[in-house]
Design a protein around this motif. Structure first.
Motif, PDB file in Angstrom:
ATOM      1  N   UNK A   1       0.827  -1.206   0.000  1.00  0.00           N
ATOM      2  CA  UNK A   1       0.000   0.000   0.000  1.00  0.00           C
ATOM      3  C   UNK A   1       0.861   1.256   0.000  1.00  0.00           C
ATOM      4  N   UNK A   2       1.979   1.205   0.739  1.00  0.00           N
ATOM      5  CA  UNK A   2       2.883   2.356   0.753  1.00  0.00           C
ATOM      6  C   UNK A   2       3.462   2.605  -0.635  1.00  0.00           C
ATOM      7  N   UNK A   3       3.869   1.512  -1.296  1.00  0.00           N
ATOM      8  CA  UNK A   3       4.425   1.646  -2.647  1.00  0.00           C
ATOM      9  C   UNK A   3       3.389   2.174  -3.619  1.00  0.00           C
ATOM     10  N   UNK A   4       2.173   1.644  -3.493  1.00  0.00           N
ATOM     11  CA  UNK A   4       1.106   2.119  -4.376  1.00  0.00           C
ATOM     12  C   UNK A   4       0.811   3.586  -4.110  1.00  0.00           C
ATOM     13  N   UNK A   5       0.835   3.990  -2.823  1.00  0.00           N
ATOM     14  CA  UNK A   5       0.602   5.397  -2.500  1.00  0.00           C
ATOM     15  C   UNK A   5       1.655   6.307  -3.083  1.00  0.00           C
ATOM     16  N   UNK A   6       2.924   5.896  -2.966  1.00  0.00           N
ATOM     17  CA  UNK A   6       4.010   6.703  -3.550  1.00  0.00           C
ATOM     18  C   UNK A   6       3.872   6.764  -5.065  1.00  0.00           C
ATOM     19  N   UNK A   7       3.566   5.616  -5.673  1.00  0.00           N
ATOM     20  CA  UNK A   7       3.382   5.578  -7.126  1.00  0.00           C
ATOM     21  C   UNK A   7       2.206   6.464  -7.540  1.00  0.00           C
ATOM     22  N   UNK A   8       1.127   6.437  -6.733  1.00  0.00           N
ATOM     23  CA  UNK A   8      -0.028   7.277  -7.042  1.00  0.00           C
ATOM     24  C   UNK A   8       0.302   8.750  -6.988  1.00  0.00           C
ATOM     25  N   UNK A   9       1.107   9.139  -5.992  1.00  0.00           N
ATOM     26  CA  UNK A   9       1.513  10.545  -5.899  1.00  0.00           C
ATOM     27  C   UNK A   9       2.344  10.941  -7.104  1.00  0.00           C
ATOM     28  N   UNK A  10       3.282  10.054  -7.496  1.00  0.00           N
ATOM     29  CA  UNK A  10       4.132  10.349  -8.659  1.00  0.00           C
ATOM     30  C   UNK A  10       3.303  10.473  -9.928  1.00  0.00           C
TER      31      UNK A  10
END
Length: 307
Positions: free
Chosen positions: A130-139
């Motif tokens: 979820x953290x990775x997806x959140x960072x990817x979503x922000x990018x």
């Protein structure tokens, strides 16, 4: 991961533990129970998704077939059928588009939740994912700001019913007839036949010539020495005849045309104005008919139209 799945299955309080009690061999039973639980989660996810899609479809169907007439237009029974058809078509298009968006959102939420539940059942850590997806979503959000802007603008445009397919609009970048409306772009065709694709996020103002009703104007210039009373009476007679014509009253005109009198004084003429409220985007047809009838009436009375 297998040991974790077995241990997790043993401590499960509902599905997996229930299947584990029904199967004899502990190691094999835990794996089988976990597999059955995962299959049930996916099946339930798809069932819930289909039920939600069906509910959204029913809501969309009711919204698309609801009454669209206002009290103002119900007073004019001659134009009711035409306005009813146009407004119902607009409501149907808007409801179907919003229904499609809601179905996509429901699918993402329901199936996404099911996938996360399956990953948790497989003892795959969800928090880092979820953290990775959140960072990817922000990018992606930073890189796709214009796309997000287009979608948000498209959502508000549909919710507010700013325009629909068949409307003639001025979108700033282009003027033409709307051929298609999506959440990202609006497709227009101008008078020359060119097709314009305008991103919804770039539209800062809309001039809609086809929403609710339109108005046809006709300016009639006559000489200064003309009989003003006679000219006005002739124009009023033309307006009454046009309103009494079933071919126009039932399909084109919303209200009886009005004669405003002398609208302007130019260097060489007095300018009378005739106005008619019409169905959306039908003002050109009514204006052409008015020109023919006004010309015939003035010619019959020997009154010349000046430049």
């Amino acid at each position: 991961m297998t040991d974790g799945m077995i241990n997790g299955c043993k401590t499960d309080g509902f599905l997996c533990a229930t299947f584990l009690k029904m199967l004899p061999d502990a190691a094999w039973a835990s794996l089988a129970a976990t597999a059955i639980t995962i299959a049930l989660i996916l099946v339930i996810g798809f069932i819930v998704r289909n039920v939600v899609h069906r509910l959204i479809g029913r809501v969309v169907s009711r919204a698309a077939t609801g009454s669209a007439l206002t009290g103002r237009f119900r007073k004019n029974s001659g134009a009711t059928d035409g306005i009813d058809a146009l407004l119902n078509e607009r409501r149907k298009q808007r409801a179907e588009t919003m229904g499609s968006v809601l179905k996509h959102i429901a699918s993402i939420v329901i199936l996404g939740t099911a996938v996360l539940t399956v990953l948790d059942r497989l003892t795959i850590p969800i928090a880092p994912l979820l953290t990775s997806v959140g960072i990817l979503g922000v990018a992606i959000g930073f890189g796709a700001q214009e796309l997000v802007k287009d979608f948000i603008a498209g959502m508000f445009m549909l919710l507010e019913d700013q325009y629909g397919v068949g409307d003639v609009i001025d979108a700033g970048a282009a003027v033409g007839t709307v051929e298609a409306v999506t959440l990202r772009v609006t497709r227009l065709r101008d008078a020359d036949g060119r097709v314009w694709y305008v991103r919804n996020g770039t539209i800062t103002r809309i001039g809609n010539e086809s929403q609710g009703w339109s108005r046809a104007y006709l300016d009639v210039p006559v000489a200064y020495d003309s009989d003003i009373v006679m000219v006005r009476l002739l124009l009023e007679q033309v307006a009454e005849e046009l309103w009494a014509d079933p071919a126009f009253r039932e399909s084109l005109i919303v209200e009886q045309p009005s004669v405003f009198g002398v609208e302007q004084l130019s260097d060489s003429s007095l300018v009378f104005r005739v106005s008619a409220k019409t169905l959306p985007a039908r003002q050109a047809e009514v204006a052409r008919e008015l020109r023919l009838r006004v010309k015939a009436a003035l010619d019959g009375a020997g009154i010349a139209i000046t430049a």
